[in-house]
Write a protein that holds these residues in place. Structure first.
Motif, PDB file in Angstrom:
ATOM      1  N   ILE A 280       0.828  -1.219   0.000  1.00 21.29           N
ATOM      2  CA  ILE A 280       0.000   0.000   0.000  1.00 21.29           C
ATOM      3  C   ILE A 280       0.857   1.262   0.000  1.00 21.29           C
ATOM      4  CG2 ILE A 280      -2.021  -1.019   1.104  1.00 21.29           C
ATOM      5  CD1 ILE A 280      -1.104   0.314   3.741  1.00 21.29           C
ATOM      6  N   ASN A 281       2.092   1.155   0.447  1.00 20.46           N
ATOM      7  CA  ASN A 281       2.953   2.342   0.499  1.00 20.46           C
ATOM      8  C   ASN A 281       3.602   2.648  -0.839  1.00 20.46           C
ATOM      9  OD1 ASN A 281       4.220   4.504   1.939  1.00 20.46           O
ATOM     10  ND2 ASN A 281       6.125   3.333   1.919  1.00 20.46           N
TER      11      ASN A 281
ATOM     12  N   GLY B  19      -0.940   5.288  -4.631  1.00 19.70           N
ATOM     13  CA  GLY B  19      -1.590   6.180  -3.675  1.00 19.70           C
ATOM     14  C   GLY B  19      -3.061   5.882  -3.466  1.00 19.70           C
TER      15      GLY B  19
ATOM     16  N   GLU C  22      -4.204   6.937   0.048  1.00 18.04           N
ATOM     17  CA  GLU C  22      -4.287   8.398   0.162  1.00 18.04           C
ATOM     18  C   GLU C  22      -5.482   8.916  -0.628  1.00 18.04           C
ATOM     19  OE1 GLU C  22      -1.517   6.711  -0.519  1.00 18.04           O
ATOM     20  OE2 GLU C  22      -0.007   7.273   0.970  1.00 18.04           O
TER      21      GLU C  22
ATOM     22  N   LYS D   3      -3.446   9.001   5.473  1.00 18.98           N
ATOM     23  CA  LYS D   3      -1.995   8.952   5.381  1.00 18.98           C
ATOM     24  C   LYS D   3      -1.507   7.540   5.685  1.00 18.98           C
ATOM     25  CE  LYS D   3       2.105  11.584   6.779  1.00 18.98           C
ATOM     26  NZ  LYS D   3       2.219  12.426   5.573  1.00 18.98           N
ATOM     27  N   VAL D   4      -0.484   7.135   4.949  1.00 22.16           N
ATOM     28  CA  VAL D   4       0.222   5.889   5.230  1.00 22.16           C
ATOM     29  C   VAL D   4       1.521   6.262   5.935  1.00 22.16           C
ATOM     30  CG1 VAL D   4       1.350   3.885   4.200  1.00 22.16           C
ATOM     31  CG2 VAL D   4      -0.768   4.771   3.188  1.00 22.16           C
TER      32      VAL D   4
END
Lengths: 342, 342, 342, 342
Positions: free
Chosen positions: B88-89, B94, B97, B102-103
């Motif tokens: 997911i990061n 995104g 997001e 926020k990640v």
């Protein structure tokens, strides 16, 4: 045994589509729609719509396609106009709003948008205290089964271009619209008159999948980023590619829609024979008869269908939908029931 | 002929899955996952994880599943913590997001999150000027092929419960993790230790589809609304139901993962025989050998794989992935090439 | 009595600003920033930055200004790069992510971004599976008190233009940066080198208000729609107009910043006299001394300041901030306390 | 000289408010609303509404307050119902949708929502394919100047509680509503009957600022995070605190509203004397006379006001708004002009 006219996605896919998927099953294909089946299917569609410059993206489902089409085109303060009955307005759980955009809906008698209705919306949205209308969403066939004529679409297209509005056509049921006897539009016309549109597979004999066609150059840039971000980029992207290859490398797409429409014609005739009025003039694969409540209730014992609305205390307007897979026996059973009941 | 170790989703589905889809093709099924196949598949999964209270939802793909899991659980000011390498990061454009959250990423040596790393994040997020960490995202197997031990997951689970953090396990490659010889976790353990997790089908022999399992009662309410809103509710929902029926009504899910792991074992042995170091201890179906640049280049002429990183000027760390469909001949060809080149 | 070095927004506004607001209090002004005070203030700023083509918008606060600047410029899949210490990354409760965009943060030794750091981010973001970096966010002065030299900003600007990245400068503390003895930038330079930036009023003697300056033509369109949508368009918009008229129709803006810096110089001298090291070379109105824990604790009895970090077990790095309103007596009392304690 | 009836935010603030801000100007106050003025103002409001358990937050403007109230309470799939004329539906540039939520609007004759209208919306939203109505937004006074009676609000409140809907009252013009002779509600009644509401300062003699009152316990948690995230937490938060101290530590809030209403009464009498009909029965500070086009045009030479709508080809419905600062001379001049023209 109960027979379903509940919708046009009650069965799987046309056997030829399944067959093609079987045959490709052990190929090693690159992911995310970069495979040769998808490339070929894109080519077939570009040829069909006579627009070599079009970008074609395969998206698994209709809600995703709609939210991508709208959110990909609009800046944060911009809005999309649609008929009050528009799928994005009522049946997608606020998917458009979840991307940040207002849906401006217009009441219409028949699900068809006209320049006059758009003009009224524009006249009300004059400054920065209101959203800025920037896209028009129409569906063909509409949610109440009606279809656009070429003249109507041309008029709408002219209005949109004059006012800087993107025109987006939701073609979830485009096959049935195009195959309708009342239709005078071609896919090439639609590509000429809109800025983006989609060709629905899910409701016309594919397992799933819609072909989103981007025509206006401003809408094309980085679209694959948007698809990925919304979770609409299938790992095994060739699965939609193969399906659209089958749909468009011969006339399967229109053939299946024609079958659905023929089954609908049979139902319409059976209803008309009993003098049952229809709520809307819907010449494609959805029919909206207005029945006495007890007739509707009796039919519901043997057939599946949805209730559209209650026009008065003693009548029910139901929705009957046919598909590529609808069986003549099912239609005949319904006609027989009507003869018995109505 | 080129053989691909590029990923675990290069082929279609296990023949038994396709067979089941064929057999059900002309059934008339209700839409949107309300069909009996989906119900049965849910029941099989509940039994397997020994949690009759679990809610199970079938989602077409991994990015959608992740964004639904995160955005369905968090209020607007809350954030999800993950390893810097977390899918997911870095690899979902995104998507999290885009739902407003926020990640918060932590550097890790091996893709595995620990309570110490979480503690550091919590210590930095102390008031309303910063996002509020509320969920922890882990993947098993991780993006660098490592897996969680039962002890590690228990420790993490304890920490999360103590600090009111939801623990979410991304199981895109859970089959391979569970089938690994290094693994001591069961699906029932995971259901016990997390608040929600998903069982990946796409990367383990299904055409597509992930089974999202909601365990914490706060996460269950109205989840079908969220699925629909994000465009993740398939019209022909039984298609995922049928696939998970096949995966779980016999041992197909683990059998396919075991095959993938065996093929990986053969590759590992071939690499080890040539003294080639691995970047991470990855006991499942992903392998990250560090090769001299010229070896990597030579292999790339006959095999597809991705480049993970450049650890130094003269070496390349590549990623090899095996799957349910990986052929022993492909592996043997790779081993032979290694013997020739390294 | 406790004296506060906690921040540069502990007091109201410069008396001349209040006076101007009083004088205009009973004027009837049109709303939403369409008044003559705002027009005049815009004109003064355009003249100061030597860009008659600039669009200037007055926004009540910094977080709003940042989220408008970023979300107004980016398409859904695009991201903003900033230093790990960047205000938008840590101290705005995920305001940027709440508009749908990922913040890509870079570790830096001193809060200053360099082309090398940007290059590393670009090198990692290569395709549609990752967000697309499209904007660079810097702050001057930075969150750790450092400032950009003209050479550094030119280099950054060149890099951004070469790579199609918008360069956005958060000037919450721009007054103090420009008034610093270490500074060689002018407002006109900043307007030349960035695509958008803001001039902070809140932290430099206004009651509230930031002047957002849009330079790149692509960023200007429909910006008032965006301001309204985010709730950042004040009904009584002339209130910010009047304040920026006062700040820029004479040298009040720089005069106030110079006072803040002089007070900071006195503090720096007092710290240096006692041999107290500073965590960063910060030549503007923020100072970060590293004190023995007991000194920090003793000072905290008479002075307000925030704790920045714990560099080791026995030391505390605190943050001292001066402003247009900082009294020499307050500074002298702090110096005396230092002489007594350190 | 032109006199403005354009709105109730054409002038600054009541002199006593400015005076209080001057007096506190050089105090050192902690930021973000944690100061003693804000605490005192909160206490005064809690006492006034007789709810010691209420959470009170000061927000700079109305659009921010509305978007915080709605987005803080709803999960992603939930929607807010309002009158078609509701401010959030038409005059906030899609601010609610920008937080992801659909606004479901109801046509009303007079801007007032009734249980019958709500019932119709609920009846249409039955499953997960549609958004889930979860909040009702009303404004008092409404956007067309009408006000809620106690009976009407009680009925609405009962309906909302029965159906699990949060009831939110936008009180941008609450002062004028409460001070109206037609009103029988108190602030305490409103606190009893709603789940959250706000007391408008901007349109009733403050420079800016609205007091958002959270009553339902589910809505209170972490609200300061949300305020910060949306950029609505002022650095110098005591500025709103001081203003609401002045408004509520004596009867200034109602006194100013009473003045506005008295000025409106004079206008109404002047209109009635000339037999000019009003578009809505609006007993507070907004009046909507329907004038012959040439009268409207002639008045526009000496007075500022907005045009509400064109009821027919030869008439114009204009909006006149009075405020705490409206001068009797201005009203008298308007009456004289009417006598001359109508």
């Amino acid at each position: 045994m109960i027979y379903s006219f509940n919708n046009d996605y009650s069965e799987g896919a046309h056997p030829r589509i399944l067959q093609a998927m079987m045959e490709a099953n052990l190929e090693q294909n690159p992911g995310y729609g970069t495979d040769s089946h998808s490339a070929h299917a894109r080519e077939l569609i570009r040829r069909e719509i006579r627009r070599e410059d079009a970008d074609v993206h395969f998206i698994p489902g209709g809600t995703q396609t709609n939210l991508l089409a709208v959110s990909g085109a609009l800046r944060p303060h911009q809005a999309v106009i649609c008929a009050e009955t528009g799928h994005i307005n009522v049946h997608e759980t606020g998917a458009i709003e979840a991307t940040g955009h207002k849906v401006l809906s217009c009441p219409t008698p028949d699900g068809i948008l006209t320049p006059e209705q758009l003009q009224r919306v524009l006249a009300h949205h004059t400054d920065e205290h209101m959203v800025q209308p920037k896209m028009v969403y129409i569906s063909d066939a509409t949610e109440v089964g009606t279809i656009y004529t070429k003249a109507a679409l041309e008029e709408l297209s002219r209005f949109c271009r004059l006012h800087g509005l993107y025109l987006f056509l939701d073609g979830a049921r485009l096959g049935s619209a195009l195959a309708s006897r009342a239709n005078d539009l071609t896919l090439a016309d639609i590509a000429e008159l809109t800025d983006l549109f989609y060709i629905g597979g899910t409701k016309n004999g594919a397992l799933f999948g819609e072909a989103l066609v981007l025509l206006h150059p401003d809408l094309k840039q980085d679209f694959r980023f948007l698809i990925k971000q919304r979770g609409a980029m299938m790992a095994k992207g060739w699965l939609t590619g193969i399906q659209f290859e089958e749909l468009f490398q011969n006339s399967l797409f229109l053939d299946m829609a024609s079958h659905a429409n023929e089954m609908a014609d049979l139902l319409r005739r059976a209803l008309s024979d009993r003098g049952i009025p229809l709520r809307w003039e819907s010449p494609a694969n959805q029919i909206f008869p207005v029945l006495p409540d007890e007739t509707a209730a009796a039919l519901a014992e043997d057939f599946l269908f949805s209730v559209q609305e209650k026009p008065d205390q003693s009548h029910t307007c139901i929705r009957l939908v046919t598909s590529w897979a609808t069986k003549p026996e099912g239609v005949e059973a319904f006609a027989a029931a009507l003869r018995r009941l109505a």
